[in-house]
Design an enzyme around this catalytic site. Structure first.
Site, mmCIF file in Angstrom:
data_model
loop_
_atom_site.group_PDB
_atom_site.id
_atom_site.type_symbol
_atom_site.label_atom_id
_atom_site.label_comp_id
_atom_site.label_asym_id
_atom_site.label_seq_id
_atom_site.Cartn_x
_atom_site.Cartn_y
_atom_site.Cartn_z
ATOM 1 N N ASP A 82 0.849 -1.194 0.000
ATOM 2 C CA ASP A 82 0.000 0.000 0.000
ATOM 3 C C ASP A 82 0.887 1.248 0.000
ATOM 4 O OD1 ASP A 82 -2.338 1.514 0.170
ATOM 5 O OD2 ASP A 82 -2.371 1.457 2.368
ATOM 6 N N HIS A 178 -7.821 10.150 3.789
ATOM 7 C CA HIS A 178 -7.151 9.268 4.741
ATOM 8 C C HIS A 178 -7.455 9.676 6.177
ATOM 9 C CE1 HIS A 178 -4.922 6.995 1.784
ATOM 10 N NE2 HIS A 178 -4.522 8.115 1.198
ATOM 11 N N GLY A 179 -7.381 8.682 7.071
ATOM 12 C CA GLY A 179 -7.529 8.949 8.494
ATOM 13 C C GLY A 179 -8.966 8.917 8.972
ATOM 14 N N SER A 212 -12.514 4.061 4.934
ATOM 15 C CA SER A 212 -13.081 3.594 6.200
ATOM 16 C C SER A 212 -14.322 4.411 6.538
ATOM 17 C CB SER A 212 -12.057 3.706 7.335
ATOM 18 O OG SER A 212 -11.122 2.647 7.287
ATOM 19 N N ASP A 254 -8.510 0.688 6.646
ATOM 20 C CA ASP A 254 -7.440 0.661 7.648
ATOM 21 C C ASP A 254 -7.910 1.271 8.962
ATOM 22 O OD1 ASP A 254 -5.056 0.558 9.003
ATOM 23 O OD2 ASP A 254 -4.030 2.065 7.804
#
Length: 307
Positions: A82, A178-179, A212, A254
């Site tokens: 990744d 992301h996050g 996510s 993730d």
């Protein structure tokens, strides 16, 4: 069963209107939880390793953990790098046995991204390794990946990029990030842009990073046992399911794994303050990963019973 390329699983996913889950792994418990979930759901699986995971656990340890999983499971499993930052890291994991790599040149100018991606493709393809690239940029922070704002993928550039690089799949930017802090207002994905890219690149597998959901119940659990995860908001599951029906064959997950583990560890330690055996608190954490991954496979990805 040996590691496999994602080629066949993506072809079936595209035709069937579902996506394959690409779950980030860092340790034994995460791998065990993901494998158990996929076995229960009879779903193909991508285990992916970030640069941060390689530093934390070491490539050899991760490969041996995956090797152990392969000995105990009959699932088709792809091992994927990744966010490979450069040619050298891609070469190392290809030589180490990975069956798929992502070269992330999304931060580079268009022509430099093409050149870097093409270099990786020319090394990977003769060795039977799949190459994912990225065009457009996702905001947010996760491991070594950091960007201030989203740069949405241009559909016409996507066509040119795929044709000139020979990459096998393409991560696109349509509003994910992301996050754990993905949206400040109403969550939205540019599904029209996705449809346009899908039309211009028919039967070509697309990828969503930063996907996510940041499940509210996990955030609430973590916070109720001492966490301070304020304002976290992810991608609604119904939007991800729509994307999986429209050209997206791989969805990366993730943050939800991290939340599931941490929330349940916090809960166990708060309720059992005298315990100090890591096996005691990692066991429910491992089960939480399994439960969350099963939920994703069933509800978001739609890949249950597709073997």
């Amino acid at each position: 069963m040996p590691l496999v390329s994602p080629k066949e699983m993506f072809a079936k996913a595209y035709a069937g209107g579902y996506a394959i889950g690409a779950f980030n792994v860092n340790n034994m418990e995460i791998i065990q939880g993901i494998i158990s979930a996929a076995e229960t759901e009879r779903s193909p699986l991508i285990l992916q390793v970030s640069a941060g995971a390689r530093r934390y656990a070491g490539q050899t340890y991760i490969l041996k953990l995956v090797e152990a999983a392969l000995e105990e499971s009959d699932l088709p499993i792809c091992l994927h790098l990744d966010h490979g930052q450069d040619f050298d890291i891609c070469k190392k994991v290809i030589d180490g046995g990975f069956t798929s790599v992502m070269i992330d040149g999304s931060h580079l100018p268009f022509e430099e991204n093409i050149a870097l991606t093409k270099e990786v493709v020319e090394y990977a393809h003769p060795r039977g390794v799949w190459v994912e690239a990225e065009l457009g940029q996702l905001a947010g922070v996760e491991d070594d990946v950091q960007a201030e704002e989203n740069v949405y993928t241009n559909p016409d550039e996507a066509v040119e990029f795929v044709e000139r690089t020979g990459c096998d799949s393409l991560a696109i930017a349509i509003g994910t990030s992301h996050g754990a802090y993905k949206f400040s207002g109403q969550p939205r994905l540019d599904l029209e842009r996705l449809e346009t890219i899908t039309t211009k690149l028919p039967e070509f597998p697309l990828v969503l990073h930063g996907a996510s959901t940041v499940l509210p119940e996990l955030v609430d659990m973590a916070n109720s046992y001492g966490g301070q995860i304020a304002g976290a908001k992810g991608v609604p599951e119904d939007l991800l399911r729509q994307a999986a029906k429209s050209g997206v064959c791989k969805i990366n997950i993730d943050t939800d794994i991290r939340l599931a583990m941490t929330a349940n560890i916090r809960k166990f330690l708060a309720e059992n303050p005298a315990e100090f055996d890591p096996r005691k608190y990692l066991k429910p954490a491992r089960q939480a990963v399994q439960d969350m991954v099963q939920h994703k496979i069933e509800t978001v990805l739609g890949s249950s019973n597709t073997l």
